[in-house]
Motif scaffolding. Structure first.
Motif, PDB file in Angstrom:
ATOM      1  N   THR A  95      32.618  66.247  19.706  1.00  0.00           N
ATOM      2  CA  THR A  95      31.247  66.626  20.055  1.00  0.00           C
ATOM      3  C   THR A  95      30.487  65.523  20.767  1.00  0.00           C
ATOM      4  N   ARG A  96      31.048  64.320  20.841  1.00  0.00           N
ATOM      5  CA  ARG A  96      30.345  63.206  21.475  1.00  0.00           C
ATOM      6  C   ARG A  96      31.255  62.512  22.488  1.00  0.00           C
ATOM      7  N   PRO A  97      31.401  63.064  23.680  1.00  0.00           N
ATOM      8  CA  PRO A  97      32.266  62.418  24.689  1.00  0.00           C
ATOM      9  C   PRO A  97      31.677  61.099  25.155  1.00  0.00           C
ATOM     10  N   TYR A 120      18.052  43.201  23.863  1.00  0.00           N
ATOM     11  CA  TYR A 120      19.167  43.962  24.442  1.00  0.00           C
ATOM     12  C   TYR A 120      18.657  44.656  25.706  1.00  0.00           C
ATOM     13  N   GLU A 121      19.261  44.329  26.826  1.00  0.00           N
ATOM     14  CA  GLU A 121      18.753  44.771  28.130  1.00  0.00           C
ATOM     15  C   GLU A 121      18.674  46.283  28.240  1.00  0.00           C
ATOM     16  N   ASP A 122      19.704  46.997  27.764  1.00  0.00           N
ATOM     17  CA  ASP A 122      19.726  48.453  27.908  1.00  0.00           C
ATOM     18  C   ASP A 122      18.837  49.162  26.899  1.00  0.00           C
ATOM     19  N   LEU A 123      18.325  48.442  25.895  1.00  0.00           N
ATOM     20  CA  LEU A 123      17.484  49.070  24.871  1.00  0.00           C
ATOM     21  C   LEU A 123      16.008  48.724  25.037  1.00  0.00           C
ATOM     22  N   MET A 124      15.672  47.942  26.051  1.00  0.00           N
ATOM     23  CA  MET A 124      14.282  47.499  26.200  1.00  0.00           C
ATOM     24  C   MET A 124      13.329  48.667  26.407  1.00  0.00           C
ATOM     25  N   ASP A 125      13.773  49.718  27.104  1.00  0.00           N
ATOM     26  CA  ASP A 125      12.898  50.861  27.408  1.00  0.00           C
ATOM     27  C   ASP A 125      12.842  51.871  26.274  1.00  0.00           C
ATOM     28  N   ASP A 181      19.588  53.324   6.203  1.00  0.00           N
ATOM     29  CA  ASP A 181      20.227  54.619   5.979  1.00  0.00           C
ATOM     30  C   ASP A 181      20.667  55.155   7.338  1.00  0.00           C
ATOM     31  N   ARG A 182      21.920  54.896   7.707  1.00  0.00           N
ATOM     32  CA  ARG A 182      22.423  55.301   9.025  1.00  0.00           C
ATOM     33  C   ARG A 182      22.526  56.815   9.131  1.00  0.00           C
ATOM     34  N   ARG A 183      22.078  57.350  10.262  1.00  0.00           N
ATOM     35  CA  ARG A 183      22.163  58.782  10.538  1.00  0.00           C
ATOM     36  C   ARG A 183      22.700  59.002  11.939  1.00  0.00           C
ATOM     37  N   ASP A 184      23.230  60.206  12.157  1.00  0.00           N
ATOM     38  CA  ASP A 184      23.867  60.504  13.445  1.00  0.00           C
ATOM     39  C   ASP A 184      22.866  60.555  14.592  1.00  0.00           C
ATOM     40  N   ASN A 185      21.617  60.891  14.283  1.00  0.00           N
ATOM     41  CA  ASN A 185      20.618  61.053  15.351  1.00  0.00           C
ATOM     42  C   ASN A 185      19.705  59.838  15.478  1.00  0.00           C
ATOM     43  N   ASP A 186      20.169  58.680  15.031  1.00  0.00           N
ATOM     44  CA  ASP A 186      19.330  57.487  15.127  1.00  0.00           C
ATOM     45  C   ASP A 186      19.065  57.097  16.574  1.00  0.00           C
ATOM     46  N   LEU A 187      20.031  57.358  17.461  1.00  0.00           N
ATOM     47  CA  LEU A 187      19.883  57.009  18.875  1.00  0.00           C
ATOM     48  C   LEU A 187      19.793  58.283  19.701  1.00  0.00           C
ATOM     49  N   ASP A 188      18.717  58.418  20.477  1.00  0.00           N
ATOM     50  CA  ASP A 188      18.524  59.573  21.363  1.00  0.00           C
ATOM     51  C   ASP A 188      18.407  59.062  22.800  1.00  0.00           C
ATOM     52  N   PRO A 189      19.539  59.015  23.545  1.00  0.00           N
ATOM     53  CA  PRO A 189      19.496  58.472  24.907  1.00  0.00           C
ATOM     54  C   PRO A 189      18.634  59.284  25.858  1.00  0.00           C
ATOM     55  N   ASP A 190      18.547  60.608  25.629  1.00  0.00           N
ATOM     56  CA  ASP A 190      17.775  61.455  26.542  1.00  0.00           C
ATOM     57  C   ASP A 190      16.282  61.159  26.450  1.00  0.00           C
ATOM     58  N   LYS A 191      15.770  61.054  25.234  1.00  0.00           N
ATOM     59  CA  LYS A 191      14.340  60.799  25.038  1.00  0.00           C
ATOM     60  C   LYS A 191      14.011  59.312  24.963  1.00  0.00           C
ATOM     61  N   LYS A 205      27.095  52.512  27.110  1.00  0.00           N
ATOM     62  CA  LYS A 205      26.432  51.204  27.050  1.00  0.00           C
ATOM     63  C   LYS A 205      25.291  51.234  26.039  1.00  0.00           C
ATOM     64  N   TYR A 206      24.508  52.331  26.036  1.00  0.00           N
ATOM     65  CA  TYR A 206      23.449  52.472  25.037  1.00  0.00           C
ATOM     66  C   TYR A 206      24.024  52.407  23.623  1.00  0.00           C
ATOM     67  N   LYS A 207      25.113  53.157  23.421  1.00  0.00           N
ATOM     68  CA  LYS A 207      25.702  53.233  22.080  1.00  0.00           C
ATOM     69  C   LYS A 207      26.250  51.875  21.656  1.00  0.00           C
ATOM     70  N   ARG A 208      26.897  51.171  22.581  1.00  0.00           N
ATOM     71  CA  ARG A 208      27.477  49.868  22.242  1.00  0.00           C
ATOM     72  C   ARG A 208      26.386  48.866  21.860  1.00  0.00           C
ATOM     73  N   GLU A 209      25.307  48.818  22.641  1.00  0.00           N
ATOM     74  CA  GLU A 209      24.245  47.872  22.338  1.00  0.00           C
ATOM     75  C   GLU A 209      23.480  48.274  21.080  1.00  0.00           C
ATOM     76  N   PHE A 210      23.329  49.569  20.837  1.00  0.00           N
ATOM     77  CA  PHE A 210      22.663  50.016  19.613  1.00  0.00           C
ATOM     78  C   PHE A 210      23.473  49.615  18.384  1.00  0.00           C
ATOM     79  N   ASP A 211      24.779  49.819  18.436  1.00  0.00           N
ATOM     80  CA  ASP A 211      25.632  49.419  17.306  1.00  0.00           C
ATOM     81  C   ASP A 211      25.560  47.910  17.092  1.00  0.00           C
ATOM     82  N   SER A 212      25.524  47.151  18.176  1.00  0.00           N
ATOM     83  CA  SER A 212      25.415  45.705  18.056  1.00  0.00           C
ATOM     84  C   SER A 212      24.065  45.308  17.451  1.00  0.00           C
TER      85      SER A 212
END
Length: 407
Positions: A166-168, A351-356, A315-325, A293-300
Motif C-alpha cells: 500500500t506504500r510504494p 532537515y532540508e526536506d522537512l523545513m516546509d 506513540d508512532r502511528r502510520d499517518n504521522d507523516l503526510d507528504p501531500d499536506k 526522501k521525506y520518509k527517510r528524513e522523517f525516520d531520521s
C-alpha cells in the motif's frame, strides 16, 4: 679561428645533440605509452562489447510472435488468472510469503503489458488496442475475484503482506523497470529463458497489489485501494517502458502499412501514446523519489531527536507523516512542555526536506499522569521489597547474636 675555439664549438654541438637525443627518447617513450594505452582501451572496449552485446542472439520474429500469443485473455487463461488471484489472496490473508510467490508464478498478467510496450515500439496500433483491452479485462476480473474473497471470507485482517503493498517507494519503481528490462531481454533471446521470466514475475509482484486493492474495496478502505492500485500502475508503466526501450534499441522492424497516410497516422498515434506513457512514468519516478526522501528524513528525525530522548513518550502511528499536506503529526503519551515543542521545531528545521512541513504536537496529559502514577506505584513496590529484605537481615542478625551469646 683557432683550434681551441673549434674544439669548444664541437663540445657545445655535442651537448645540444645529446639534449635533442634525450628529447627524442622521451617522446618515443611517450608515444609507446600512448600506443599501449590505446591498445589496452581498445581491448577493454572489445571485451565489454562482446560481453554486453545481446543483439546477435535476438530472434525478432519469434519474439513478436511469442508476445502476441500471450496477449489474448479467454478460456484457460481467464481461469488461471482467477485461481492465481484466489491463491494470492489466501497468501496475503494468511501472511504467507511462499503462497504469494506461488500465485505470482502462475499469473498470466505479464502478457498484455509486454504487448503494450512492443506495440508502441513497432507502431502496431491493433496490437496496442488488443493489449489495452485484455489488460483492462484482467484488472477488472482480478479486482472482482479478490473483492469477493475478502468480502465473503470471515478471517480478514491487515497483515504485513497486505500493508507492504500500500506504500510504494522509489525501490518499487526501480524493481519494475529493471525487472521489465530483464524480462524483455530474456524474451528476445533465442530460446526463452524460463527462469528469468519466473524471477521477474516474482520480483515485480503484479498480483499482490491487485489483491490488496480488492481487499480495500471489500473493507471500504480507500487508502488501501488507492495505494495498491498506485503500486500496480507503477509496475505496469515501467515494465511497458522497459519493453519499449529495449525493442527500440534492438531496432525491431516497424509495422509497414500499404497506405502511406495511414502509416503516418499510426506512427503519430503510437508516438503520442509512448509520450503519454513516459510522462506519467517520469512524474511517478520523481514523485516517489521525493516521498522517499521525506520518509527517510522523517525516520531520521524521529530516531535522533525523539526516540533517543528519555523525556518523551512517543506513540508512532502510520499517518504521522503526510507528504501531500506537508504536515507532521507527532503523538505523545504524556505532556510535552512548550520548551520541548520549540526544541523539536528547531530540530525538524535542520532537515532540508522537512523545513516546509508544519509540526503538530499531540500530547496526552492523562497518560502523563498515569505514567507518574505507575512510576509511584513501582517506587512503593520497590520500597516494600527493600523493607522485606531489611527485616529478613535483621532477623538473621538477631539469630546470630543469640547463637554467639549461647556459645
Amino acid at each position: 679561428m683557432s683550434d681551441e675555439s673549434k674544439f669548444d664549438f664541437s663540445e657545445e654541438e655535442q651537448e645540444q645533440q645529446q639534449l635533442i637525443n634525450k628529447d627524442k627518447a622521451v617522446e618515443e617513450k611517450k608515444e609507446a605509452v600512448r600506443k599501449d594505452a590505446h591498445g589496452l582501451f581498445a581491448s577493454i572496449k572489445t571485451f565489454l562489447s562482446e560481453l554486453l552485446d545481446f543483439r546477435e542472439d535476438t530472434d525478432r520474429d519469434a519474439t513478436i510472435i511469442a508476445i502476441k500469443a500471450d496477449i489474448p485473455f479467454k478460456g484457460a487463461t481467464a481461469w488461471i488468472l482467477v485461481c492465481s488471484i484466489f491463491v494470492a489472496s489466501i497468501g496475503l490473508n494468511a501472511n504467507s510469503t511462499a503462497v504469494v510467490i506461488g500465485a505470482m508464478l502462475i499469473s498470466p498478467l505479464m502478457g498484455p503489458i509486454l504487448g503494450i510496450g512492443m506495440s508502441l515500439a513497432i507502431n502496431d496500433i491493433d496490437t496496442l488496442r488488443k493489449s489495452l483491452i485484455n489488460l483492462a479485462t484482467m484488472i477488472i476480473l482480478s479486482l472482482l475475484t479478490a473483492f469477493l474473497f475478502f468480502w465473503l471470507f470471515p478471517l480478514s485482517e491487515d497483515t504485513s503482506e497486505l500493508l507492504g503493498r500500500t506504500r510504494p517507494d522509489i525501490r518499487d519503481v526501480l524493481i519494475a523497470f529493471f525487472g521489465g528490462l530483464a524480462l524483455i531481454i530474456a524474451r528476445t533471446k533465442k530460446g526463452t529463458i524460463a527462469s528469468v521470466i519466473f524471477g521477474v514475475a516474482i520480483a515485480t509482484a503484479l498480483m499482490p497489489p491487485l489483491c490488496t486493492a480488492g481487499y480495500g474495496l471489500a473493507k471500504g478502505n480507500w487508502a488501501f485501494f488507492g495505494g495498491a492500485m498506485y503500486l500496480f500502475t507503477i509496475n505496469t508503466i515501467f515494465i511497458a517502458l522497459a519493453t519499449f526501450l529495449v525493442l527500440r534499441v534492438l531496432r525491431f522492424p516497424m509495422l509497414k502499412y500499404a497506405n502511406s497516410a495511414k502509416r503516418k497516422f499510426i506512427s503519430r498515434i503510437a508516438t503520442l501514446t509512448a509520450i503519454v506513457v513516459m510522462i506519467p512514468a517520469i512524474w511517478t519516478f520523481l514523485t516517489v523519489l521525493q516521498e522517499s526522501k521525506y520518509k527517510r528524513e522523517f525516520d531520521s528525525f524521529v530516531k535522533n531527536n525523539i526516540e533517543n530522548n528519555s523525556n518523551l513518550w512517543y506513540d508512532r502511528r502510520d499517518n504521522d507523516l503526510d507528504p501531500d499536506k506537508k504536515i507532521i503529526n507527532l503523538h505523545f503519551n504524556g505532556d510535552v512542555s512548550d520548551e520541548m515543542v520549540s526544541s523539536l521545531q528547531n530540530d525538524k528545521d535542520k532537515y532540508e526536506d522537512l523545513m516546509d512541513f508544519e509540526l503538530i504536537i499531540n500530547a496526552n496529559k492523562t497518560r502523563s499522569a498515569d505514567r507518574l502514577t505507575q512510576s509511584l506505584d513501582r517506587a512503593y513496590t520497590d520500597l516494600d521489597r527493600k523493607d522485606n529484605v531489611i527485616d529478613g537481615l535483621q532477623k538473621q542478625i538477631t539469630e546470630l547474636e543469640i547463637n554467639i551469646t549461647n556459645l
